[in-house]
Motif scaffolding. Structure first.
Motif, PDB file in Angstrom:
ATOM      1  N   ARG A 188      -0.982  -0.026   8.094  1.00 62.48           N
ATOM      2  CA  ARG A 188      -0.693  -1.382   8.570  1.00 62.48           C
ATOM      3  C   ARG A 188       0.807  -1.570   8.801  1.00 62.48           C
ATOM      4  NH1 ARG A 188      -2.288  -7.110   5.591  1.00 62.48           N
ATOM      5  NH2 ARG A 188      -1.729  -8.462   7.365  1.00 62.48           N
ATOM      6  N   THR A 189       1.630  -0.960   7.962  1.00 64.55           N
ATOM      7  CA  THR A 189       3.075  -1.023   8.160  1.00 64.55           C
ATOM      8  C   THR A 189       3.465  -0.377   9.476  1.00 64.55           C
ATOM      9  OG1 THR A 189       3.451  -0.962   5.762  1.00 64.55           O
ATOM     10  CG2 THR A 189       5.299  -0.377   7.184  1.00 64.55           C
ATOM     11  N   PHE A 190       2.858   0.756   9.771  1.00 62.11           N
ATOM     12  CA  PHE A 190       3.149   1.432  11.028  1.00 62.11           C
ATOM     13  C   PHE A 190       2.694   0.588  12.216  1.00 62.11           C
ATOM     14  CE2 PHE A 190       1.693   4.151  14.508  1.00 62.11           C
ATOM     15  CZ  PHE A 190       2.859   4.822  14.811  1.00 62.11           C
ATOM     16  N   ARG A 191       1.512  -0.010  12.092  1.00 65.20           N
ATOM     17  CA  ARG A 191       0.943  -0.758  13.208  1.00 65.20           C
ATOM     18  C   ARG A 191       1.665  -2.076  13.456  1.00 65.20           C
ATOM     19  NH1 ARG A 191      -3.186  -4.462  13.423  1.00 65.20           N
ATOM     20  NH2 ARG A 191      -3.626  -4.114  11.210  1.00 65.20           N
ATOM     21  N   ARG A 192       2.104  -2.750  12.399  1.00 65.74           N
ATOM     22  CA  ARG A 192       2.691  -4.073  12.543  1.00 65.74           C
ATOM     23  C   ARG A 192       4.219  -4.077  12.592  1.00 65.74           C
ATOM     24  NH1 ARG A 192      -0.949  -8.134  11.354  1.00 65.74           N
ATOM     25  NH2 ARG A 192       0.706  -9.475  12.184  1.00 65.74           N
ATOM     26  N   VAL A 193       4.844  -3.052  12.010  1.00 68.30           N
ATOM     27  CA  VAL A 193       6.303  -3.042  11.913  1.00 68.30           C
ATOM     28  C   VAL A 193       6.927  -1.996  12.838  1.00 68.30           C
ATOM     29  CG1 VAL A 193       8.273  -2.704  10.366  1.00 68.30           C
ATOM     30  CG2 VAL A 193       6.225  -3.872   9.525  1.00 68.30           C
ATOM     31  N   VAL A 194       6.411  -0.771  12.788  1.00 69.33           N
ATOM     32  CA  VAL A 194       7.040   0.325  13.526  1.00 69.33           C
ATOM     33  C   VAL A 194       6.574   0.376  14.978  1.00 69.33           C
ATOM     34  CG1 VAL A 194       7.409   2.824  13.612  1.00 69.33           C
ATOM     35  CG2 VAL A 194       7.297   1.652  11.408  1.00 69.33           C
ATOM     36  N   LEU A 195       5.270   0.309  15.197  1.00 65.46           N
ATOM     37  CA  LEU A 195       4.725   0.499  16.540  1.00 65.46           C
ATOM     38  C   LEU A 195       5.248  -0.498  17.565  1.00 65.46           C
ATOM     39  CD1 LEU A 195       2.864   2.237  18.220  1.00 65.46           C
ATOM     40  CD2 LEU A 195       0.956   0.735  17.601  1.00 65.46           C
ATOM     41  N   PRO A 196       5.382  -1.805  17.244  1.00 66.79           N
ATOM     42  CA  PRO A 196       5.934  -2.722  18.252  1.00 66.79           C
ATOM     43  C   PRO A 196       7.313  -2.320  18.755  1.00 66.79           C
ATOM     44  CG  PRO A 196       4.911  -3.967  16.487  1.00 66.79           C
ATOM     45  CD  PRO A 196       4.918  -2.539  16.051  1.00 66.79           C
ATOM     46  N   GLU A 197       8.112  -1.709  17.898  1.00 62.24           N
ATOM     47  CA  GLU A 197       9.440  -1.257  18.322  1.00 62.24           C
ATOM     48  C   GLU A 197       9.359  -0.006  19.206  1.00 62.24           C
ATOM     49  OE1 GLU A 197      12.258  -2.758  17.716  1.00 62.24           O
ATOM     50  OE2 GLU A 197      11.467  -4.324  16.390  1.00 62.24           O
ATOM     51  N   LEU A 198       8.270   0.733  19.077  1.00 65.33           N
ATOM     52  CA  LEU A 198       8.143   1.994  19.813  1.00 65.33           C
ATOM     53  C   LEU A 198       7.421   1.845  21.143  1.00 65.33           C
ATOM     54  CD1 LEU A 198       7.194   4.477  16.941  1.00 65.33           C
ATOM     55  CD2 LEU A 198       9.440   4.046  17.930  1.00 65.33           C
ATOM     56  N   ILE A 199       6.782   0.708  21.379  1.00 66.39           N
ATOM     57  CA  ILE A 199       6.014   0.543  22.613  1.00 66.39           C
ATOM     58  C   ILE A 199       6.896   0.662  23.861  1.00 66.39           C
ATOM     59  CG2 ILE A 199       4.711  -1.129  23.970  1.00 66.39           C
ATOM     60  CD1 ILE A 199       3.288  -1.984  21.470  1.00 66.39           C
ATOM     61  N   PRO A 200       8.070   0.001  23.931  1.00 64.63           N
ATOM     62  CA  PRO A 200       8.908   0.165  25.135  1.00 64.63           C
ATOM     63  C   PRO A 200       9.313   1.608  25.412  1.00 64.63           C
ATOM     64  CG  PRO A 200       9.604  -1.773  23.902  1.00 64.63           C
ATOM     65  CD  PRO A 200       8.610  -1.053  23.041  1.00 64.63           C
ATOM     66  N   PRO A 201       9.845   2.352  24.421  1.00 68.07           N
ATOM     67  CA  PRO A 201      10.181   3.760  24.738  1.00 68.07           C
ATOM     68  C   PRO A 201       8.957   4.616  25.032  1.00 68.07           C
ATOM     69  CG  PRO A 201      10.500   3.335  22.398  1.00 68.07           C
ATOM     70  CD  PRO A 201      10.295   2.011  23.066  1.00 68.07           C
ATOM     71  N   LEU A 202       7.817   4.309  24.421  1.00 64.16           N
ATOM     72  CA  LEU A 202       6.607   5.059  24.728  1.00 64.16           C
ATOM     73  C   LEU A 202       6.179   4.839  26.179  1.00 64.16           C
ATOM     74  CD1 LEU A 202       4.453   4.581  21.491  1.00 64.16           C
ATOM     75  CD2 LEU A 202       5.353   6.731  22.387  1.00 64.16           C
ATOM     76  N   LEU A 203       6.264   3.604  26.633  1.00 62.45           N
ATOM     77  CA  LEU A 203       5.927   3.321  28.029  1.00 62.45           C
ATOM     78  C   LEU A 203       6.908   3.996  28.978  1.00 62.45           C
ATOM     79  CD1 LEU A 203       4.933  -0.455  27.870  1.00 62.45           C
ATOM     80  CD2 LEU A 203       3.428   1.491  28.247  1.00 62.45           C
ATOM     81  N   THR A 204       8.185   4.014  28.593  1.00 61.22           N
ATOM     82  CA  THR A 204       9.181   4.696  29.414  1.00 61.22           C
ATOM     83  C   THR A 204       8.898   6.192  29.489  1.00 61.22           C
ATOM     84  OG1 THR A 204      10.868   3.061  28.808  1.00 61.22           O
ATOM     85  CG2 THR A 204      11.639   5.162  29.699  1.00 61.22           C
ATOM     86  N   GLY A 205       8.624   6.812  28.343  1.00 57.80           N
ATOM     87  CA  GLY A 205       8.302   8.224  28.329  1.00 57.80           C
ATOM     88  C   GLY A 205       7.046   8.536  29.107  1.00 57.80           C
ATOM     89  N   PHE A 206       6.041   7.675  28.995  1.00 55.38           N
ATOM     90  CA  PHE A 206       4.803   7.862  29.754  1.00 55.38           C
ATOM     91  C   PHE A 206       5.084   7.801  31.255  1.00 55.38           C
ATOM     92  CE2 PHE A 206       1.163   6.144  32.017  1.00 55.38           C
ATOM     93  CZ  PHE A 206       0.127   6.959  31.584  1.00 55.38           C
ATOM     94  N   ALA A 207       5.891   6.817  31.672  1.00 52.07           N
ATOM     95  CA  ALA A 207       6.200   6.667  33.095  1.00 52.07           C
ATOM     96  C   ALA A 207       6.964   7.873  33.621  1.00 52.07           C
ATOM     97  CB  ALA A 207       7.012   5.386  33.319  1.00 52.07           C
ATOM     98  N   LEU A 208       7.921   8.372  32.843  1.00 52.41           N
ATOM     99  CA  LEU A 208       8.701   9.530  33.285  1.00 52.41           C
ATOM    100  C   LEU A 208       7.832  10.782  33.379  1.00 52.41           C
ATOM    101  CD1 LEU A 208      11.970   8.989  31.204  1.00 52.41           C
ATOM    102  CD2 LEU A 208      11.675   8.647  33.660  1.00 52.41           C
ATOM    103  N   ALA A 209       6.980  10.999  32.361  1.00 54.11           N
ATOM    104  CA  ALA A 209       6.100  12.164  32.383  1.00 54.11           C
ATOM    105  C   ALA A 209       5.082  12.066  33.518  1.00 54.11           C
ATOM    106  CB  ALA A 209       5.387  12.303  31.041  1.00 54.11           C
TER     107      ALA A 209
END
Length: 282
Positions: A188-209
């Protein structure tokens, strides 16, 4: 106060030379990016609307679009998951050989794509090291869409890892520790605290790949087998038309790929903007 007085009292920019640097930036982007793209559009205008439509809706062309976009999408999706996992391990854990593994992530950047394609084909061909082990199981990798996806995973992995890794390094660990101390489970800590911060770079990495995969040629042309209607990618079909001196047909196919890629990247950037806005408001 008059307008001339307002202009005189307006504070100057801290960084000098803005006008000159902006002009150089626009000139450079126009010369390297915009003008070649406009050239594609201009070259395509040599076709009549009927000829253009007949070219881009040909069954062989549509099959190459399907192969290119689907394999690029699934490869980027796989890299989205495993790129996050690799970045997490490299940032959060210390282990022997960590620096070596971290340097190997950038290998697809430095390795010529043709070398990557030949290596993957040699390994996953029916008589290759891995291919001969998978052949009795009924799994064929080389000369199939699966092989194309595997090649795109290889060349697209660094884009996700290198976009997520800096964000993970800058995350405040105290927030995670506070969430755990307040009774939140690790997941739950990962899902509520960490993951929201990682969504923008994940989308960027997905778009580049994804974008890299759509236009990839060297690492795919060997392992795909280049069978029309089955494993022929759109960049290879463009090269085929260029070799046949069908420049207008090649630019027509390229224009469709350009428009679709732009729309998909625009959608991903919109989703990234929404996620950034959500993180800021919360």
């Amino acid at each position: 106060m008059t307008s001339s007085a307002k202009k005189r009292t307006k504070p100057r920019s801290v960084l000098p030379g803005f006008g000159l640097s902006l002009g150089f930036t626009v000139f450079y982007l126009s010369l390297i990016v915009i003008i070649p793209l406009i050239g594609i559009v201009v070259k395509t205008t040599g076709l009549t609307p009927e000829q253009f439509w007949k070219t881009v809706t040909n069954a062989r062309v549509l099959a190459s679009y399907k192969i290119s976009f689907l394999t690029s999408f699934f490869a980027a999706l796989v890299n989205l998951v495993f790129g996050l996992l690799i970045a997490w391990v490299l940032v959060r854990y210390k282990f022997p050989g960590k620096k070596l593994i971290d340097s190997l992530i950038d290998m697809p950047f430095a390795l010529p794509t043709a070398v990557a394609g030949i290596s993957l084909t040699a390994i996953y061909a029916p008589n290759g090291w891995v291919g001969k082990l998978l052949e009795p199981l009924g799994i064929k990798v080389a000369f199939t869409p699966l092989g194309i996806t595997l090649a795109l995973i290889f060349i697209g992995l660094p884009f996700v890892v290198r976009t997520v890794q800096p964000v993970l390094q800058d995350l405040d660990h105290e927030v995670e520790e506070a969430a755990v101390m307040l009774g939140a489970f690790r997941l739950r800590t990962f899902r509520r605290v960490v993951l929201p911060e990682l969504i923008p770079p994940l989308l960027t990495g997905f778009a580049l790949a994804f974008a890299r995969g759509i236009g990839e040629y060297g690492s795919v042309v060997f392992i795909s087998g280049n069978m029309p209607m089955k494993t022929e990618i759109a960049p290879l079909l463009i090269m085929t038309k260029l070799e046949q001196f069908d420049y207008r047909g090649a630019t027509a196919i390229a224009l469709v790929m350009l428009v679709v890629s732009f729309l998909l990247l625009l959608l991903i950037n919109y989703l990234q903007w929404r996620s950034n806005r959500r993180v800021v408001t919360t």
